[in-house]
Design a protein around this motif. Structure first.
Motif, PDB file in Angstrom:
ATOM      1  N   LEU A 296      70.002  82.126  47.412  1.00 51.80           N
ATOM      2  CA  LEU A 296      70.180  80.944  46.580  1.00 51.80           C
ATOM      3  C   LEU A 296      71.580  80.376  46.738  1.00 51.80           C
ATOM      4  O   LEU A 296      71.771  79.162  46.849  1.00 51.80           O
ATOM      5  N   SER A 297      72.564  81.255  46.783  1.00 57.37           N
ATOM      6  CA  SER A 297      73.945  80.820  46.955  1.00 57.37           C
ATOM      7  C   SER A 297      74.133  80.119  48.297  1.00 57.37           C
ATOM      8  O   SER A 297      74.814  79.094  48.388  1.00 57.37           O
ATOM      9  N   GLN A 298      73.504  80.635  49.338  1.00 54.31           N
ATOM     10  CA  GLN A 298      73.611  80.024  50.662  1.00 54.31           C
ATOM     11  C   GLN A 298      72.949  78.656  50.700  1.00 54.31           C
ATOM     12  O   GLN A 298      73.460  77.729  51.332  1.00 54.31           O
ATOM     13  N   LEU A 299      71.810  78.528  50.035  1.00 54.76           N
ATOM     14  CA  LEU A 299      71.111  77.242  49.996  1.00 54.76           C
ATOM     15  C   LEU A 299      71.955  76.181  49.297  1.00 54.76           C
ATOM     16  O   LEU A 299      72.045  75.044  49.754  1.00 54.76           O
ATOM     17  N   ILE A 300      72.578  76.581  48.186  1.00 58.76           N
ATOM     18  CA  ILE A 300      73.419  75.633  47.445  1.00 58.76           C
ATOM     19  C   ILE A 300      74.650  75.269  48.264  1.00 58.76           C
ATOM     20  O   ILE A 300      75.049  74.108  48.335  1.00 58.76           O
ATOM     21  N   ALA A 301      75.241  76.272  48.912  1.00 54.35           N
ATOM     22  CA  ALA A 301      76.458  76.041  49.704  1.00 54.35           C
ATOM     23  C   ALA A 301      76.183  75.168  50.918  1.00 54.35           C
ATOM     24  O   ALA A 301      77.051  74.409  51.362  1.00 54.35           O
ATOM     25  N   ALA A 302      74.954  75.239  51.443  1.00 49.72           N
ATOM     26  CA  ALA A 302      74.602  74.473  52.646  1.00 49.72           C
ATOM     27  C   ALA A 302      74.499  72.980  52.356  1.00 49.72           C
ATOM     28  O   ALA A 302      74.628  72.158  53.263  1.00 49.72           O
TER      29      ALA A 302
END
Length: 494
Positions: A296-302
């Protein structure tokens, strides 16, 4: 799943129990003539039915807050559920109800005028600046967010983001200058049906799709954020519209100008905040069920949390239905963005004493606001969101303090608003001390202690000034003012 269903049950129970108490404490007068009738002008003061006011209120306050906030709040794990549930019942819904009802008792006045009335005239300029800052940030954020969502569901290359932003601004401009029963009353009920249908579809799939929905247990009652970001105060700014939001204090007065009877207040203001809490619970549950914290953190950061919205819809409902359901999400920021511009126009016009009775006067206030907002769309979204978060919760504190002062002057239970106001005041003080946008002190024992001292001083000043104001009141005139005859509208309600 138990935590999810139990949380929604608590929100519903809260409406019938604590909501009923808040209404009783306010002491509604069902015979009292409301601003919609006493000041009817066919433009902003227009009587509308309860069901329509409730739909407008829900769409006004929702935006993408109860979606984007819980998605980002899900990074903390199931502990986020607690803030949504407790925040909604004991803080957010109380805040919305009190501001809506105090505004209703004061000719539909907006927050700056209410702050001037109950906190002192010196506060009016400060509150005006905060309200204008908050609304211009909200309006801009709610141009960018729906524009990104619209582009995400259209065939690639069909239309560029600048064109979509332009179309949204045109829609906002047209709707801002129309009478409220035409701009909001005719369109928002359809928007609300779309929202409820898409939200119900997500909840149904979560409950029937065999997903592993995390529960709040002894083992999960901890900070699960993948980067270890502290829960306090970050969580209370990440999930704002799904728990308590100052933006709502700028919207409730708009609906107080169309409310026919004071008995409608609990359903319209308190109830719709709890409905927003249900939406927040659903999106927090979806984010926790479909992704682990790192993913989830990676999706938001992307990109932004908007990208997660698209992914959740497709994963739960499939390509076709999911794409259609995204429209239900798009209507949230579109409706709130429009309401933000409309409220901003009214506040600016009141401050500059420009009566909004002709189109030239309306456009004279409206056009400059759109120009400023368009310039802000060129600023980094994440930067806008951080400033919006802080300004939003500062406004919530102001709203709760206005409500507290009202209850003090009425000699009623003021603890129901004072306690959440002190808690949120402490949060905004620690936030501005620790964040780079403020004093950049970071989170340490010194920051928390200094924050507590500043909060204590500000609370003492507020309390002392309130006691002075209370002692200046003449008891007999105070009592008569509180029990004055129906249709008496020559002055604001003290």
């Amino acid at each position: 799943m138990i935590t999810f269903l139990g949380g929604i049950a608590l929100l519903i129970i809260g409406y019938f129990t604590y909501g009923a108490y808040i209404e009783k404490n306010f002491q509604i007068d069902t015979e009292r003539k409301t601003p919609a009738e006493a000041l009817r002008d066919g433009y902003d003061f227009v009587p509308m039915p309860k069901w329509k006011n409730a739909m407008i209120e829900l769409l006004n306050i929702a935006g993408t807050g109860p979606i984007i906030g819980p998605i980002m709040g899900a990074l903390y794990g199931p502990v986020a559920y607690l803030w949504i549930i407790l925040g909604c019942i004991f803080a957010g819904a109380v805040h919305d109800y009190m501001i809506g009802m105090v505004s209703l008792r004061n000719k539909g006045a907006f927050l700056p005028e209410l702050a001037s009335r109950y906190l002192g005239k010196s506060m009016k300029l400060v509150i005006n600046l905060f309200s204008m800052l908050l609304l211009i940030l909200v309006a801009t954020v709610f141009v960018i967010t729906p524009a990104n969502l619209i582009v995400s569901i259209l065939p690639k290359g069909l239309i560029g983001l600048p064109w979509v932003v332009g179309f949204i601004f045109i829609y906002y401009l047209i709707s801002t200058v129309l009478p409220i029963d035409q701009a909001l009353g005719k369109v928002y009920p359809a928007f609300c049906v779309i929202l409820m249908a898409s939200t119900a579809a997500i909840a149904f799939r979560l409950l029937t799709g065999g997903f592993d929905m995390p529960n709040l247990t002894v083992a999960t009652f901890r900070n699960m954020h993948p980067t270890g970001l502290a829960i306090f105060p970050a969580l209370f700014f990440t999930i704002s519209c799904g728990a308590i939001s100052g933006f709502h204090a700028t919207q409730a007065p708009m609906v107080s100008r169309t409310t026919i009877n004071e008995r409608e207040g609990r359903f319209t203001f308190y109830g719709m905040m709890l409905a927003e809490g249900v939406i927040a619970m659903i999106w927090a549950a979806a984010s926790m069920s479909l992704f682990d914290g790192k993913t989830l953190s990676q999706l938001i950061a992307a990109g932004t949390a908007s990208a997660v919205v698209n992914k959740v819809m497709i994963m739960l409902l499939g390509n076709m239905v999911g794409t259609i359901a995204i429209i239900g999400v798009i209507v949230l920021p579109v409706s709130s963005g429009l309401s933000a511009f409309r409220s901003l126009r009214t506040i600016v016009a009141d401050y500059l004493h420009i009566k909004q009775d002709t189109f030239p006067k309306i456009f004279a206030v409206t056009i400059p606001l759109y120009v400023i907002s368009f310039i802000l769309t060129k600023v980094d979204f994440n930067l806008l969101w951080r400033y919006f978060n802080w300004a939003n919760q500062v406004t919530a504190v102001i709203g709760l303090l206005v409500a507290t002062r009202y209850l003090v002057l009425k000699r009623r239970n003021f603890w129901v608003t004072l306690i959440p106001s002190i808690f949120m005041l402490y949060a905004v003080v620690v936030y501005i001390l620790s964040e780079p946008l403020g004093f950049h002190m970071g989170l340490s024992s010194l920051t928390y202690i200094l924050g507590a001292l500043i909060t204590a001083v500000l609370t003492a000043v507020f309390w002392h000034s309130g006691q002075r104001q209370l002692h200046r009141l003449d008891p007999e005139s105070f009592l008569l003012n509180d029990q004055r005859p129906i249709n008496y509208y020559t002055s604001l309600d003290m």
